[in-house]
Design a protein around this motif. Structure first.
Motif, mmCIF file in Angstrom:
data_model
loop_
_atom_site.group_PDB
_atom_site.id
_atom_site.type_symbol
_atom_site.label_atom_id
_atom_site.label_comp_id
_atom_site.label_asym_id
_atom_site.label_seq_id
_atom_site.Cartn_x
_atom_site.Cartn_y
_atom_site.Cartn_z
ATOM 1 N N THR A 1 142.902 -12.572 55.750
ATOM 2 C CA THR A 1 142.104 -12.555 56.980
ATOM 3 C C THR A 1 141.652 -13.945 57.414
ATOM 4 O O THR A 1 141.164 -14.114 58.530
ATOM 5 C CB THR A 1 140.851 -11.688 56.784
ATOM 6 N N GLU B 1 136.234 -20.182 55.684
ATOM 7 C CA GLU B 1 134.800 -20.362 55.880
ATOM 8 C C GLU B 1 134.120 -20.714 54.561
ATOM 9 O O GLU B 1 133.209 -21.538 54.520
ATOM 10 C CB GLU B 1 134.184 -19.090 56.466
ATOM 11 N N THR B 2 134.582 -20.109 53.478
ATOM 12 C CA THR B 2 134.025 -20.421 52.164
ATOM 13 C C THR B 2 134.271 -21.879 51.799
ATOM 14 O O THR B 2 133.396 -22.554 51.246
ATOM 15 C CB THR B 2 134.656 -19.516 51.090
ATOM 16 N N ALA C 1 140.882 -16.584 62.018
ATOM 17 C CA ALA C 1 140.571 -15.236 62.503
ATOM 18 C C ALA C 1 141.267 -14.942 63.826
ATOM 19 O O ALA C 1 141.565 -13.781 64.142
ATOM 20 C CB ALA C 1 139.061 -15.079 62.666
ATOM 21 N N SER D 1 139.205 -15.508 55.918
ATOM 22 C CA SER D 1 137.787 -15.660 55.588
ATOM 23 C C SER D 1 137.557 -16.702 54.501
ATOM 24 O O SER D 1 136.469 -17.276 54.389
ATOM 25 C CB SER D 1 137.202 -14.315 55.152
ATOM 26 N N SER D 2 138.579 -16.971 53.698
ATOM 27 C CA SER D 2 138.452 -17.966 52.633
ATOM 28 C C SER D 2 138.222 -19.366 53.194
ATOM 29 O O SER D 2 137.660 -20.232 52.517
ATOM 30 C CB SER D 2 139.709 -17.968 51.763
ATOM 31 N N ARG E 1 130.961 -22.380 58.192
ATOM 32 C CA ARG E 1 131.170 -21.440 59.293
ATOM 33 C C ARG E 1 131.757 -22.095 60.534
ATOM 34 O O ARG E 1 132.607 -21.521 61.209
ATOM 35 C CB ARG E 1 129.839 -20.763 59.635
#
Length: 233
Positions: free
Chosen positions: A196, A201-202, A152, A198-199, A206
């Protein structure tokens, strides 16, 4: 890692070798995956770390190290004067005009942007650094950035240049005893990376206890496409 002032002061107080974030054995499988032994490698913000010596001992043939601190560079030049594979040059990573464009097959960076982002004019200085890294890299060359910066925060900075394709790897942070935590993700296996980040974190959770390793492969066609789009716009 640093632009110089902190490195110079700390080196004067404690001249022993210090490797930021990760030592060579932890990174070796990834370096061998992306960087052939005969490649010309640039290590930026080298400080007095032992990683370049370890790389030379492991067979890497041409390793150029730069740091802004003249104290560090002079000491390392003396220390490694009998190892032809290692060269040390005092230079500011924001202005590497001493190198011709396309001079290196690979650039290795342990945390220089992390240091820059803590200083004045951080975004401008980080942009200058990355532009210079991109300039000195050959086409299809790789910029390997080891950092605590999650996608990020680091992806926007890296993507701004429209110069490279990016893969993400992770390595567990060393514990107080120098060992890594139990391996949760294989180092040489890239983590799924969307636009972004965000993948990540998946895949990892976190707040994963890892260092992020961005492997940026220079693709000059991306820069050409970006310039064409700007003209059309």
């Amino acid at each position: 890692m640093t632009l110089g002032t902190t490195t110079q002061a700390s080196y004067t107080q404690d001249p022993g070798p210090f490797d930021w974030y990760q030592k060579y054995p932890a990174l070796s499988p990834l370096l061998h995956l992306y960087v052939p032994l005969h490649n010309r490698v640039l290590v930026i913000g080298c400080s007095n770390a032992a990683i370049s010596e370890d790389m030379a001992n492991d067979g890497f043939e041409d390793i150029v190290n730069i740091d802004i601190s003249s104290v560090v560079i002079e000491a390392m030049q003396t220390k490694y004067q009998d190892i032809p594979a290692l060269k040390y040059i005092q230079m500011d990573v924001r202005d590497m005009s001493g190198f011709e464009s396309g001079s290196f097959d690979a650039v290795l960076d342990k945390g220089t942007p992390d240091s820059i982002m803590c200083g004045h004019n951080s975004l401008e200085n980080a942009s200058k650094m990355l532009e210079e890294v991109g300039r000195v890299l050959k086409g299809n060359g790789v910029y390997i950035l080891i950092t605590y910066g999650a996608p990020a925060y680091r992806l926007p900075m890296l993507k701004k240049l429209s110069l490279w394709t990016i893969k993400l790897h992770v390595v567990e942070k060393p514990m107080a005893d120098g060992n890594a935590e139990q391996i949760k993700w294989e180092l040489t296996n890239p983590v799924s990376l969307d636009e972004t980040g965000s993948s990540v974190e998946t895949a990892l959770g976190r707040t994963p206890e890892v260092h992020f390793i961005y492997v940026c492969t220079k693709d000059e066609s991306l820069q050409s496409s970006s310039s064409k789009q700007e003209i059309e716009f």
